[in-house]
Design a protein around this motif. Structure first.
Motif, mmCIF file in Angstrom:
data_model
loop_
_atom_site.group_PDB
_atom_site.id
_atom_site.type_symbol
_atom_site.label_atom_id
_atom_site.label_comp_id
_atom_site.label_asym_id
_atom_site.label_seq_id
_atom_site.Cartn_x
_atom_site.Cartn_y
_atom_site.Cartn_z
ATOM 1 N N GLY A 125 2.008 41.011 43.524
ATOM 2 C CA GLY A 125 2.919 40.744 44.635
ATOM 3 C C GLY A 125 2.600 41.513 45.896
ATOM 4 O O GLY A 125 2.856 41.043 47.012
ATOM 5 N N HIS A 126 2.003 42.701 45.749
ATOM 6 C CA HIS A 126 1.664 43.498 46.932
ATOM 7 C C HIS A 126 0.666 42.781 47.838
ATOM 8 O O HIS A 126 0.650 43.002 49.061
ATOM 9 C CB HIS A 126 1.045 44.839 46.517
ATOM 10 C CG HIS A 126 2.021 45.795 45.911
ATOM 11 N ND1 HIS A 126 2.324 45.800 44.565
ATOM 12 C CD2 HIS A 126 2.751 46.812 46.458
ATOM 13 C CE1 HIS A 126 3.190 46.766 44.317
ATOM 14 N NE2 HIS A 126 3.469 47.388 45.441
ATOM 15 N N ILE A 127 -0.219 41.959 47.266
ATOM 16 C CA ILE A 127 -1.328 41.383 48.052
ATOM 17 C C ILE A 127 -1.227 39.869 48.212
ATOM 18 O O ILE A 127 -2.128 39.250 48.772
ATOM 19 C CB ILE A 127 -2.681 41.726 47.392
ATOM 20 C CG1 ILE A 127 -2.729 41.226 45.940
ATOM 21 C CG2 ILE A 127 -2.961 43.217 47.486
ATOM 22 C CD1 ILE A 127 -4.099 41.260 45.317
ATOM 23 N N SER A 128 -0.150 39.258 47.757
ATOM 24 C CA SER A 128 -0.037 37.793 47.824
ATOM 25 C C SER A 128 -0.280 37.213 49.209
ATOM 26 O O SER A 128 -0.940 36.181 49.352
ATOM 27 C CB SER A 128 1.334 37.346 47.300
ATOM 28 O OG SER A 128 1.426 37.563 45.905
ATOM 29 N N PRO A 129 0.236 37.830 50.294
ATOM 30 C CA PRO A 129 -0.022 37.255 51.624
ATOM 31 C C PRO A 129 -1.511 37.160 51.962
ATOM 32 O O PRO A 129 -1.938 36.218 52.644
ATOM 33 C CB PRO A 129 0.707 38.213 52.568
ATOM 34 C CG PRO A 129 1.793 38.815 51.737
ATOM 35 C CD PRO A 129 1.184 38.971 50.379
ATOM 36 N N ILE A 130 -2.322 38.129 51.505
ATOM 37 C CA ILE A 130 -3.764 38.069 51.761
ATOM 38 C C ILE A 130 -4.370 36.867 51.065
ATOM 39 O O ILE A 130 -5.152 36.113 51.658
ATOM 40 C CB ILE A 130 -4.451 39.378 51.277
ATOM 41 C CG1 ILE A 130 -3.991 40.562 52.114
ATOM 42 C CG2 ILE A 130 -5.973 39.229 51.338
ATOM 43 C CD1 ILE A 130 -4.544 41.905 51.632
ATOM 44 N N LEU A 131 -4.013 36.656 49.813
ATOM 45 C CA LEU A 131 -4.592 35.570 49.025
ATOM 46 C C LEU A 131 -4.213 34.205 49.605
ATOM 47 O O LEU A 131 -5.072 33.321 49.752
ATOM 48 C CB LEU A 131 -4.135 35.669 47.567
ATOM 49 C CG LEU A 131 -4.339 37.019 46.870
ATOM 50 C CD1 LEU A 131 -3.888 36.949 45.412
ATOM 51 C CD2 LEU A 131 -5.792 37.456 46.957
ATOM 52 N N VAL A 132 -2.949 34.040 49.948
ATOM 53 C CA VAL A 132 -2.474 32.753 50.481
ATOM 54 C C VAL A 132 -3.135 32.450 51.825
ATOM 55 O O VAL A 132 -3.592 31.327 52.078
ATOM 56 C CB VAL A 132 -0.939 32.771 50.615
ATOM 57 C CG1 VAL A 132 -0.454 31.525 51.353
ATOM 58 C CG2 VAL A 132 -0.282 32.852 49.232
#
Length: 625
Positions: free
Chosen positions: A69-76
Motif C-alpha cells: 500500500g505504501h507504493i501503490s501510487p507509483i505502480l498505478v
C-alpha cells in the motif's frame, strides 16, 4: 550614555538573533516557500505521477515489484504511462530482475517495494548489485513524514540500512522534491563506478492532497494556545508538503560522468603491448558497461589478437569458438605471460589476491573504481600502469593505437592447444558412468550442444554451476549472467525474468543447483503470469555438494549438507509451468527431452528439467572469475 549605547547594542544584537532564528524556522517549515508557490488543494494528482514521468523520460521500460500500500501510487502511475509492472513472489527477486535489466539493456534497472520488511527483504540483492557494479534504482515506501520514529506500521530507520549499500540515498520530504531527486539518483547510479541508489517515499508524498488531508485532520484538538499551535503546525506541514508540487519541471536525464584514460596513459600502454611477446588479457564484467557497444569491444580484441580469459558478464564476448578465447589453464598462462592487462578484473579471491600474477610481468590495470583498481597491490602485485577509467573504451582506443600490430600467433595457438587437451579430458569425464544417476558433465555438454545461438545463460548454484562455467559456451556478448563477486545464491529467478523481458526472442536457460533452486522456484508462478517462458536445468544430487566436498573430508560429517531428491518438476507444474523428471533410464532420450523443453518454451511454457545427477571428481574454481 555609554551604558545606554551598550544596552542598545545588546538589544539590537538580540533582535537580530531572534529575527534570524524566526527566518530560519520559517524557511525550514516551508513558510517562505509557500509565499511564492501555490498549494493546489483541489488537484487530484499524486506523487506517483511525478515518479512515472521521470522514469519514462529516462527510458525505463520495466518496474519490478512486490505490491504494498505504501507504493501503490507509483505502480498505478507507471502502468498508465506505459511502463510494464512486473510483480514477483519475493522482493529480492524484484531487485535481481532489475539488476539483470541493467546489465542487458544499458539503462538503470528499477524496483519498488513497500516499507519495512519489504525493504529489508531486498538487502542481499542490493548488496549483490553494489558488488556487481550494476546501476539500480530502488524505490521504497515509508511511514508518513510526521509519523516516522513514532511507532507507525513498518516504520524503521531505512536510510541507515541502505547508506552502506548504495551510492546515494534520499528521503523525500515534499512532493516537489520527487523530480529533482529522482533525476539526481538516476545519474549517480550510472556515473563513475555504477551501483545501486535508494529513494525513500513517505506515504504522504505519494497520495493526493484530498486523501492526505484527512489523515492530518485533528478530531479533538487541545484548547487554548497549544491547540492553536498544533493545528497551525499540522496545516502548515500539509500545505508545505504539496506547495509547488505540480509546477512544470525538467524531467530529462542529467549528464552521466564516466572516467576515461588519458591520451598519455593509453600511449604508455601501446608501447608496453607492442613490445610484449606473450601478452594476456583478463576481461571482467566492467568491460561490458556502457557507453562502448559490446560489438566494438569484440572487434577491438580480435584486432589485437591477444589471448583472452573472459570472466563474469564478459563471457561470450568473443563468441563460441574464438581462436583467442582461452578457457582453461589460466594459472599456467599467467605464470608464462610477460604482460597482463587487467581490464575490469580485480585482484581479489578470484585471482588469489594477485598472487597468481608473475612478478616479472608488466601489468596494466584498468578499472573505474580506484579501490578495486589497486586491490591488494600493497601486498602481492604491483601495476606497471594503473588507470582509473572505463575498461571497454580503453580497449577500443588501445586497439586503434596498435593498428596493424598483432600478438605473435604462436602464443595464442599454444594456449589454445592446452585448451583442447583440457576440454578433451573433460569430455572424457563426461562419458564416464557415475555410481548413481546421470553424469552431470554429460548433461551440461548436451545442453550446450542443443541450446540456440541466441541463448542467455543464467548461473545460480555451486557445484553443478561451477562445472557449467567450464563446459557451457555463451554464443555472444551479454549472454551470461552470474551473481558476480558476492557469490549470491538465489539470483536465478530474478535474473532469468529480467533477461527474458529484455530479450523475449532469446532462449533463457537457468542452470540451477538443487540447493539454489529453493530460493526462487516460486517464481515459476511469475514466469507463468507474465508469460516469460524460461528453461531451467536443475542438477539434483540431493546435496549442498560444494560444501560437502570439503566438510566431509576435513570435519568427518555431512551435517546440514544433505537434501532430498525432491520432485521439483511437480512444483513447476503446480505453478503453471511444465516439469520433466530426467533419470538414468532416460539417458538415451536426454537430447529429446531437452528439445521438448525448448518446444514448450517456444509455446509459452516455463519449463523445468529436474535432472537426477551423480557425483564426479570434476572440480574447478569460482564461476565469477
Amino acid at each position: 550614555m555609554e551604558l545606554f549605547g551598550c544596552i542598545s547594542s545588546i538589544l539590537g544584537y538580540s533582535a537580530c538573533v531572534v529575527l534570524t532564528g524566526v527566518l530560519f524556522a520559517a524557511y525550514n517549515l516551508g513558510v517562505i516557500y509557500q509565499l511564492f508557490h501555490k498549494t493546489e488543494t483541489k488537484s487530484p494528482r499524486h506523487g506517483g505521477e511525478s515518479v512515472a514521468e521521470v522514469l519514462r523520460a529516462h527510458g525505463i521500460k520495466f518496474l519490478f515489484t512486490l505490491v504494498g500500500g505504501h507504493i501503490s501510487p507509483i505502480l498505478v502511475a507507471c502502468e498508465k504511462v506505459g511502463i510494464r509492472i512486473v510483480d514477483t513472489r519475493h522482493e529480492a527477486t524484484a531487485v535481481f530482475a532489475a539488476d539483470a535489466v541493467a546489465r542487458l539493456s544499458g539503462t538503470v534497472g528499477v524496483a519498488a517495494v513497500t516499507a519495512g520488511p519489504g525493504l529489508t527483504n531486498t538487502v542481499t540483492a542490493v548488496k549483490n548489485a553494489q558488488m556487481a557494479e550494476s546501476p539500480l534504482l530502488l524505490l521504497g515506501g515509508a511511514a508518513s513524514t510526521l509519523l516516522q520514529g513514532r511507532g507507525a506500521l513498518q516504520d524503521i530507520d531505512q536510510m541507515s540500512l541502505f547508506k552502506p549499500l548504495c551510492k546515494f540515498c534520499a528521503s523525500i520530504r515534499t512532493v516537489r522534491e520527487i523530480v529533482p531527486t529522482l533525476r539526481k539518483a538516476l545519474a549517480i547510479a550510472q556515473s563513475g563506478t555504477p551501483g545501486p541508489v535508494f529513494i525513500e517515499f513517505p506515504i504522504d508524498t505519494l497520495y493526493p492532497y484530498h486523501l492526505v488531508s484527512k489523515e492530518f485532520a485533528v478530531k479533538n484538538p487541545p484548547k487554548g494556545l497549544m491547540g492553536k499551535l498544533v493545528s497551525w503546525y499540522l496545516n502548515n506541514h500539509l500545505m508545505n508538503l504539496f506547495a509547488g508540487a505540480w509546477e512544470t519541471r525538467d524531467v530529462s536525464p542529467l549528464p552521466v560522468h564516466i572516467p576515461q584514460a588519458t591520451d598519455d596513459q593509453v600511449q604508455g600502454c601501446i608501447e608496453l603491448v607492442s613490445r610484449a611477446k606473450k601478452p594476456v588479457i583478463l576481461l571482467g564484467s566492467q568491460a561490458t558497461l556502457p557507453p562502448t557497444p559490446a560489438e566494438d569491444i569484440r572487434k577491438a580484441l580480435e584486432d589485437l589478437g591477444i589471448p583472452c580469459f573472459l570472466g563474469g558478464m564478459s563471457r561470450g564476448m568473443l563468441g563460441k569458438d574464438s581462436p583467442i578465447h582461452i578457457r582453461q589453464n589460466r594459472r599456467d598462462a599467467l605464470k608464462e605471460a610477460d604482460l597482463v592487462l587487467l581490464a575490469g578484473t580485480v585482484c581479489d579471491f578470484r585471482l588469489s589476491y594477485g598472487r597468481v600474477l608473475n612478478r616479472r610481468s608488466k601489468i596494466i590495470a584498468v578499472n573505474r573504481n580506484k579501490s578495486q583498481l589497486l586491490k591488494n597491490s600493497d601486498m602481492f602485485w604491483k601495476p606497471t600502469i594503473a588507470i582509473q577509467g572505463d575498461a571497454g573504451s580503453f580497449i577500443v582506443r588501445l586497439s586503434k593505437g596498435l593498428k596493424g600490430h598483432r600478438c605473435p600467433e604462436e602464443w595464442p595457438q599454444s594456449l589454445k592447444a592446452g585448451d583442447s587437451t583440457k576440454e578433451d579430458a573433460n569430455r572424457a569425464k563426461a562419458n564416464e558412468k557415475t555410481e548413481h544417476h546421470l553424469n552431470p558433465l554429460k548433461v551440461l555438454h548436451c545442453v550446450d550442444e542443443l541450446m540456440a545461438d541466441d541463448s542467455i545463460i543464467v548461473a545460480d548454484g555451486g557445484d553443478f554451476v561451477g562445472s557449467a562455467a567450464y563446459i557451457m559456451r555463451p554464443r555472444g556478448p551479454l549472454r551470461w549472467l552470474d551473481p558476480g563477486a558476492f557469490g549470491t545464491l538465489g539470483v536465478g529467478g530474478g535474473f532469468a525474468l529480467g533477461a527474458k523481458l529484455c530479450r523475449p526472442e532469446s532462449e533463457v536457460w537457468i542452470i540451477y543447483g538443487d540447493g539454489s533452486l529453493g530460493y526462487s522456484v516460486a517464481e515459476y508462478d511469475t514466469f507463468t503470469r507474465h508469460k516469460t517462458p524460461v528453461i531451467s536445468v536443475v542438477g539434483n544430487d540431493a546435496c549442498w555438494s560444494q560444501i560437502s566436498r570439503e566438510q566431509v573430508p576435513i570435519l568427518g560429517s555431512n551435517v546440514a549438507c544433505g537434501l532430498a531428491f525432491t520432485d521439483y518438476h511437480t512444483v513447476a507444474d503446480g505453478y503453471g509451468g511444465k516439469g520433466y523428471l530426467v533419470r538414468r533410464e532416460d539417458e538415451n532420450q536426454l537430447s529429446d527431452i531437452i528439445k521438448l523443453a525448448q518446444r514448450d518454451a517456444k509455446e509459452g511454457k516455463a519449463t523445468l528439467l529436474n535432472v537426477l545427477i551423480g557425483k564426479t571428481n570434476f572440480r574447478e574454481g569460482s564461476i565469477s572469475v
